[in-house]
Design a protein around this motif. Structure first.
Motif, mmCIF file in Angstrom:
data_model
loop_
_atom_site.group_PDB
_atom_site.id
_atom_site.type_symbol
_atom_site.label_atom_id
_atom_site.label_comp_id
_atom_site.label_asym_id
_atom_site.label_seq_id
_atom_site.Cartn_x
_atom_site.Cartn_y
_atom_site.Cartn_z
ATOM 1 N N PRO A 8 0.719 -1.229 -0.036
ATOM 2 C CA PRO A 8 -0.125 -0.030 -0.003
ATOM 3 C C PRO A 8 0.887 1.295 -0.081
ATOM 4 O O PRO A 8 2.095 1.128 0.362
ATOM 5 C CB PRO A 8 -0.590 0.050 1.367
ATOM 6 N N PRO A 9 0.293 2.264 -0.402
ATOM 7 C CA PRO A 9 1.182 3.519 -0.510
ATOM 8 C C PRO A 9 1.621 3.983 0.860
ATOM 9 O O PRO A 9 0.903 3.647 1.748
ATOM 10 C CB PRO A 9 0.089 4.715 -1.054
ATOM 11 N N VAL A 10 2.706 4.342 1.164
ATOM 12 C CA VAL A 10 3.503 4.835 2.264
ATOM 13 C C VAL A 10 4.026 6.307 2.120
ATOM 14 O O VAL A 10 4.706 6.305 1.344
ATOM 15 C CB VAL A 10 4.642 3.755 2.566
ATOM 16 N N ALA A 106 -3.405 -0.524 10.425
ATOM 17 C CA ALA A 106 -3.867 0.545 10.639
ATOM 18 C C ALA A 106 -4.106 0.832 12.071
ATOM 19 O O ALA A 106 -4.567 1.861 12.553
ATOM 20 C CB ALA A 106 -5.001 0.844 9.939
ATOM 21 N N THR A 107 -4.112 -0.128 13.043
ATOM 22 C CA THR A 107 -4.348 -0.207 14.484
ATOM 23 C C THR A 107 -3.233 0.456 15.166
ATOM 24 O O THR A 107 -3.403 0.613 16.439
ATOM 25 C CB THR A 107 -4.637 -1.385 14.891
ATOM 26 N N HIS A 108 -2.024 0.512 14.450
ATOM 27 C CA HIS A 108 -0.804 1.324 15.196
ATOM 28 C C HIS A 108 -0.742 2.641 14.750
ATOM 29 O O HIS A 108 -0.934 2.741 13.530
ATOM 30 C CB HIS A 108 0.423 0.254 14.810
ATOM 31 N N ARG A 114 6.481 3.122 11.358
ATOM 32 C CA ARG A 114 7.898 3.156 10.848
ATOM 33 C C ARG A 114 8.857 2.640 11.592
ATOM 34 O O ARG A 114 10.057 2.012 10.866
ATOM 35 C CB ARG A 114 7.989 4.841 10.351
ATOM 36 N N PHE A 115 9.076 2.927 13.018
ATOM 37 C CA PHE A 115 10.077 2.428 13.772
ATOM 38 C C PHE A 115 10.013 0.896 13.895
ATOM 39 O O PHE A 115 10.944 0.307 13.904
ATOM 40 C CB PHE A 115 9.898 2.990 15.193
ATOM 41 N N LEU A 116 8.889 0.321 14.016
ATOM 42 C CA LEU A 116 8.740 -1.335 14.031
ATOM 43 C C LEU A 116 9.222 -1.940 12.774
ATOM 44 O O LEU A 116 9.819 -2.788 12.861
ATOM 45 C CB LEU A 116 7.251 -1.471 14.294
ATOM 46 N N ALA A 117 8.961 -1.076 11.551
ATOM 47 C CA ALA A 117 9.449 -1.658 10.553
ATOM 48 C C ALA A 117 10.891 -1.658 10.358
ATOM 49 O O ALA A 117 11.598 -2.635 9.869
ATOM 50 C CB ALA A 117 8.786 -0.786 9.093
#
Length: 263
Positions: A8-10, A106-108, A114-117
């Motif tokens: 999806p677009p980021v 989307a729940t985060h 971004r930091f989790l990725a």
């Protein structure tokens, strides 16, 4: 190796820091994972004026610039301080289903994602302590988004990553104690703090741990700053406190000496 399936677009970088809080330079950057070129900003940190938290989250104005700390490819979702470079293992990691699900969740809070990725790709390359740092930063973003349950969970994950990696140094152990306390794991926090206190650490560390032990005894899971652990006279942050998931090799006492100096 095949390129990862587009997701999806980021968004690229989110809000940019105000001029008083830092600087950035925009340039066209080619993603090292998928080859897509996009306009990205390279963040240039500036010294904070306020004291850092006990987990070393910097004070303002640097504190409020987290949205600019990482770049993100709008095509594949790869996240890093500079997406023009990537460890070979990152290419495979970005193409996995868990990574795609993570950046689309989307729940985060978007900034936490971004930091989790970033933490995910770091963990896949074996950089567990760096992954812990990025996971803790996801918790900071959750704090700002007023998502305390997520912040507690991600602090717990950061602790697990720190402990799964190489032996912890003094600074990391202090931060583990704070993460455990703030995630309301008071028993583990107390035991870890007691063990560190018994090792006869330097004065600055002893002061921080003594504060942590008092907070643990009160079952206080709130935010407190390093300044709260330092004795009078009042101290102010030194201009060189600008650690954003990058280690400079200095010990805890040297870092505190550079963070604070007497007025």
């Amino acid at each position: 190796m095949s390129r990862p399936t587009p997701g999806p677009p980021v968004g690229r970088n989110g809000p940019q820091p105000a001029s008083r809080a830092g600087g950035s330079r925009s340039a066209d950057v080619r993603c090292a994972v998928c080859g897509t070129e996009s306009r990205q900003s390279r963040f240039r940190p500036v010294p904070p004026e306020g004291a850092p938290d006990l987990d070393l989250r910097p004070g303002e104005p640097l504190r409020g610039t987290m949205a600019a700390w990482l770049q993100q490819c709008p095509h594949c979702g790869y996240v890093a301080p500079e997406i023009a470079r990537a460890h070979p293992a990152v290419i495979e990691a970005v193409g996995t289903a868990p990574f795609r699900a993570l950046i689309a969740d989307a729940t985060h809070p978007p900034l936490s994602r971004r930091f989790l990725a970033y933490a995910y790709v770091l963990e896949e390359t074996g950089a567990l302590h760096a992954a812990a740092e990025a996971t803790l930063q996801a918790a900071w973003a959750a704090d700002d988004a007023r998502k305390p349950e997520l912040a507690r969970a991600w602090r717990g994950e950061a602790v697990a990553l720190w402990r799964a990696g190489p032996p912890l140094d003094t600074e990391q152990t202090v931060r583990v104690v704070d993460a455990l306390r703030r995630s309301e794991n008071f028993e583990d926090a107390g035991a870890t703090a007691e063990q560190l206190a018994a090792s006869h650490p330097p004065e600055a560390v002893a002061g921080v741990i003594a504060l942590e032990q008092r907070l643990i005894a009160l079952r206080d899971s709130g935010r407190h700053t390093v300044a709260s652990a330092l004795p009078p006279p009042a101290r102010r942050p030194h201009a060189t406190q600008s650690n954003i998931a990058r280690r400079d090799g200095a010990g805890w006492w040297e870092r505190l000496r550079r963070i604070f100096r007497r007025k």
